[in-house]
Design a protein around this motif. Structure first.
Motif, PDB file in Angstrom:
ATOM      1  N   THR A  34       0.826  -1.209   0.000  1.00  0.00           N
ATOM      2  CA  THR A  34       0.000   0.000   0.000  1.00  0.00           C
ATOM      3  C   THR A  34       0.864   1.264   0.000  1.00  0.00           C
ATOM      4  O   THR A  34       0.463   2.286  -0.558  1.00  0.00           O
ATOM      5  CB  THR A  34      -0.967   0.013   1.192  1.00  0.00           C
ATOM      6  N   SER A  35       2.044   1.182   0.594  1.00  0.00           N
ATOM      7  CA  SER A  35       2.935   2.354   0.573  1.00  0.00           C
ATOM      8  C   SER A  35       3.482   2.603  -0.835  1.00  0.00           C
ATOM      9  O   SER A  35       3.670   3.753  -1.239  1.00  0.00           O
ATOM     10  CB  SER A  35       4.082   2.169   1.570  1.00  0.00           C
ATOM     11  N   LEU A  36       3.727   1.522  -1.586  1.00  0.00           N
ATOM     12  CA  LEU A  36       4.218   1.665  -2.953  1.00  0.00           C
ATOM     13  C   LEU A  36       3.188   2.348  -3.854  1.00  0.00           C
ATOM     14  O   LEU A  36       3.553   3.021  -4.824  1.00  0.00           O
ATOM     15  CB  LEU A  36       4.563   0.286  -3.537  1.00  0.00           C
ATOM     16  N   LEU A  37       1.907   2.168  -3.524  1.00  0.00           N
ATOM     17  CA  LEU A  37       0.828   2.687  -4.370  1.00  0.00           C
ATOM     18  C   LEU A  37       0.049   3.791  -3.668  1.00  0.00           C
ATOM     19  O   LEU A  37      -1.114   4.058  -4.011  1.00  0.00           O
ATOM     20  CB  LEU A  37      -0.115   1.549  -4.772  1.00  0.00           C
ATOM     21  N   ALA A  38       0.681   4.457  -2.709  1.00  0.00           N
ATOM     22  CA  ALA A  38      -0.013   5.432  -1.872  1.00  0.00           C
ATOM     23  C   ALA A  38      -0.686   6.544  -2.674  1.00  0.00           C
ATOM     24  O   ALA A  38      -1.749   7.041  -2.289  1.00  0.00           O
ATOM     25  CB  ALA A  38       0.971   6.031  -0.865  1.00  0.00           C
ATOM     26  N   GLU A  39      -0.106   6.923  -3.793  1.00  0.00           N
ATOM     27  CA  GLU A  39      -0.687   8.019  -4.574  1.00  0.00           C
ATOM     28  C   GLU A  39      -1.937   7.596  -5.332  1.00  0.00           C
ATOM     29  O   GLU A  39      -2.633   8.440  -5.917  1.00  0.00           O
ATOM     30  CB  GLU A  39       0.339   8.580  -5.549  1.00  0.00           C
ATOM     31  N   HIS A  40      -2.257   6.309  -5.286  1.00  0.00           N
ATOM     32  CA  HIS A  40      -3.421   5.803  -6.015  1.00  0.00           C
ATOM     33  C   HIS A  40      -4.571   5.402  -5.089  1.00  0.00           C
ATOM     34  O   HIS A  40      -5.582   4.874  -5.571  1.00  0.00           O
ATOM     35  CB  HIS A  40      -3.017   4.610  -6.876  1.00  0.00           C
ATOM     36  N   GLY A  41      -4.443   5.634  -3.798  1.00  0.00           N
ATOM     37  CA  GLY A  41      -5.539   5.312  -2.892  1.00  0.00           C
ATOM     38  C   GLY A  41      -5.098   5.229  -1.451  1.00  0.00           C
ATOM     39  O   GLY A  41      -3.908   5.066  -1.160  1.00  0.00           O
ATOM     40  N   GLU A  42      -6.078   5.339  -0.551  1.00  0.00           N
ATOM     41  CA  GLU A  42      -5.810   5.187   0.872  1.00  0.00           C
ATOM     42  C   GLU A  42      -5.471   3.726   1.175  1.00  0.00           C
ATOM     43  O   GLU A  42      -5.924   2.817   0.460  1.00  0.00           O
ATOM     44  CB  GLU A  42      -7.023   5.624   1.688  1.00  0.00           C
ATOM     45  N   PRO A  43      -4.681   3.481   2.225  1.00  0.00           N
ATOM     46  CA  PRO A  43      -4.274   2.106   2.536  1.00  0.00           C
ATOM     47  C   PRO A  43      -5.433   1.132   2.678  1.00  0.00           C
ATOM     48  O   PRO A  43      -5.359   0.001   2.172  1.00  0.00           O
ATOM     49  CB  PRO A  43      -3.516   2.269   3.858  1.00  0.00           C
ATOM     50  N   ASP A  44      -6.532   1.554   3.336  1.00  0.00           N
ATOM     51  CA  ASP A  44      -7.651   0.624   3.525  1.00  0.00           C
ATOM     52  C   ASP A  44      -8.353   0.308   2.203  1.00  0.00           C
ATOM     53  O   ASP A  44      -8.827  -0.816   1.992  1.00  0.00           O
ATOM     54  CB  ASP A  44      -8.637   1.173   4.547  1.00  0.00           C
ATOM     55  N   VAL A  45      -8.378   1.292   1.295  1.00  0.00           N
ATOM     56  CA  VAL A  45      -8.991   1.061  -0.008  1.00  0.00           C
ATOM     57  C   VAL A  45      -8.130   0.102  -0.839  1.00  0.00           C
ATOM     58  O   VAL A  45      -8.641  -0.831  -1.467  1.00  0.00           O
ATOM     59  CB  VAL A  45      -9.189   2.391  -0.760  1.00  0.00           C
ATOM     60  N   LEU A  46      -6.839   0.337  -0.831  1.00  0.00           N
ATOM     61  CA  LEU A  46      -5.933  -0.546  -1.565  1.00  0.00           C
ATOM     62  C   LEU A  46      -5.964  -1.960  -0.992  1.00  0.00           C
ATOM     63  O   LEU A  46      -5.953  -2.944  -1.743  1.00  0.00           O
ATOM     64  CB  LEU A  46      -4.509   0.014  -1.514  1.00  0.00           C
ATOM     65  N   ALA A  47      -6.016  -2.061   0.342  1.00  0.00           N
ATOM     66  CA  ALA A  47      -6.079  -3.385   0.971  1.00  0.00           C
ATOM     67  C   ALA A  47      -7.363  -4.106   0.594  1.00  0.00           C
ATOM     68  O   ALA A  47      -7.370  -5.324   0.374  1.00  0.00           O
ATOM     69  CB  ALA A  47      -5.969  -3.243   2.487  1.00  0.00           C
ATOM     70  N   SER A  48      -8.462  -3.355   0.505  1.00  0.00           N
ATOM     71  CA  SER A  48      -9.736  -3.952   0.109  1.00  0.00           C
ATOM     72  C   SER A  48      -9.696  -4.436  -1.334  1.00  0.00           C
ATOM     73  O   SER A  48     -10.203  -5.522  -1.646  1.00  0.00           O
ATOM     74  CB  SER A  48     -10.857  -2.926   0.292  1.00  0.00           C
ATOM     75  N   ARG A  49      -9.077  -3.666  -2.206  1.00  0.00           N
ATOM     76  CA  ARG A  49      -8.939  -4.074  -3.610  1.00  0.00           C
ATOM     77  C   ARG A  49      -8.075  -5.333  -3.713  1.00  0.00           C
ATOM     78  O   ARG A  49      -8.349  -6.239  -4.511  1.00  0.00           O
ATOM     79  CB  ARG A  49      -8.325  -2.936  -4.433  1.00  0.00           C
ATOM     80  N   LEU A  50      -7.032  -5.390  -2.907  1.00  0.00           N
ATOM     81  CA  LEU A  50      -6.154  -6.560  -2.904  1.00  0.00           C
ATOM     82  C   LEU A  50      -6.895  -7.792  -2.411  1.00  0.00           C
ATOM     83  O   LEU A  50      -6.785  -8.879  -3.000  1.00  0.00           O
ATOM     84  CB  LEU A  50      -4.931  -6.291  -2.029  1.00  0.00           C
ATOM     85  N   LEU A  51      -7.670  -7.646  -1.345  1.00  0.00           N
ATOM     86  CA  LEU A  51      -8.433  -8.778  -0.818  1.00  0.00           C
ATOM     87  C   LEU A  51      -9.426  -9.295  -1.856  1.00  0.00           C
ATOM     88  O   LEU A  51      -9.608 -10.508  -2.010  1.00  0.00           O
ATOM     89  CB  LEU A  51      -9.157  -8.377   0.463  1.00  0.00           C
ATOM     90  N   ALA A  52     -10.055  -8.382  -2.575  1.00  0.00           N
ATOM     91  CA  ALA A  52     -10.997  -8.792  -3.627  1.00  0.00           C
ATOM     92  C   ALA A  52     -10.283  -9.586  -4.713  1.00  0.00           C
ATOM     93  O   ALA A  52     -10.813 -10.586  -5.220  1.00  0.00           O
ATOM     94  CB  ALA A  52     -11.678  -7.562  -4.223  1.00  0.00           C
ATOM     95  N   ALA A  53      -9.074  -9.158  -5.061  1.00  0.00           N
ATOM     96  CA  ALA A  53      -8.296  -9.893  -6.058  1.00  0.00           C
ATOM     97  C   ALA A  53      -7.911 -11.274  -5.541  1.00  0.00           C
ATOM     98  O   ALA A  53      -7.975 -12.272  -6.280  1.00  0.00           O
ATOM     99  CB  ALA A  53      -7.049  -9.105  -6.440  1.00  0.00           C
TER     100      ALA A  53
END
Length: 236
Positions: A34-53
């Protein structure tokens, strides 16, 4: 060594987060992701997208670090609309490779509990995930000689436990499954007719959550693995 129970002959143990740390390393890697992609979303949003994947990809990749790494790459592509830099992909791959080579950290009470039960019962390791990674962790743990059998499976359900406990024991009715996942270790083992002994871990993957089957006569919950020998003695 405990006296052999007339009703219990075989004990199955989960591996990840029951015998050694596992989810802790996934969480650390997810934070890095999530830190690598911080400019593309908040950590909880990125984590949710990852869990869905991860959820989508289970049927393709199964459980384990390799599938997790591919899901991170897929999520990175999605959230950047295909513009993720190659350098970020490289760092994600490096994070997955680091997980695959991380030293095994055995949890408290594991060795002494297995040593007290070995010889008195048939002890079976029942784990799911990547074959190479699970074999690596078992070898590094130094616990391999304490098991009478090792089963690395693609999924844990009632038929899995029925098959394994018939193969390595006297059937599910005289068997027990010990683990930290209600969904994979406890509920299906009880459905198969075995005892299910739940040993919670501080961190459990969201896709392994389930309700405790508190009404089931063969459900038990322990605070830690060191309580298992006394529990078995009471059941004898």
């Amino acid at each position: 060594m405990p006296a052999h129970s007339t009703s219990l002959s075989t004990i199955g143990f989960d591996a990840d987060d029951t015998l050694w740390q596992n989810e802790h390393f996934y969480r650390l890697t997810e934070e890095h992701f999530t830190s690598l992609l911080a400019e593309h979303g908040e950590p909880d949003v990125l984590a949710s997208r990852l869990l869905a994947a991860e959820r989508r990809n289970l049927k393709l990749y199964g459980y384990g670090i390799k599938g997790f790494t591919l899901s991170m790459i897929e999520t990175a592509i999605e959230v950047t609309d295909g513009r993720v830099p190659a350098a970020v992909i490289q760092r994600i791959l490096a994070a997955g490779q680091e997980m695959l080579s991380h030293p095994v950290e055995t949890l408290p009470h594991v060795r002494e509990t297995l040593e007290r039960l070995a010889g008195a019962y048939r002890i079976v390791l029942i784990t799911k995930g990547d074959l190479f990674d699970q074999e690596r962790k078992l070898a590094q743990s130094g616990l391999g000689d304490l098991f009478d059998a090792v089963e690395i499976v693609s999924e844990k359900n009632a038929s899995t436990y029925e098959r394994i406990f018939n193969r390595h024991g006297d059937g599910p009715g005289r068997s027990m499954m010990v683990g930290n996942s209600l969904k994979s270790d406890i509920v299906p083992a009880i459905q198969a007719g075995s005892w299910g002994v739940y040993v919670p871990h501080a961190l459990t993957w969201a896709l392994e959550h389930d309700d405790e089957p508190v009404a089931a006569p063969r459900f038990k919950r322990l605070e830690h693995l060191g309580e298992l020998v006394d529990l078995i003695a009471r059941l004898a």
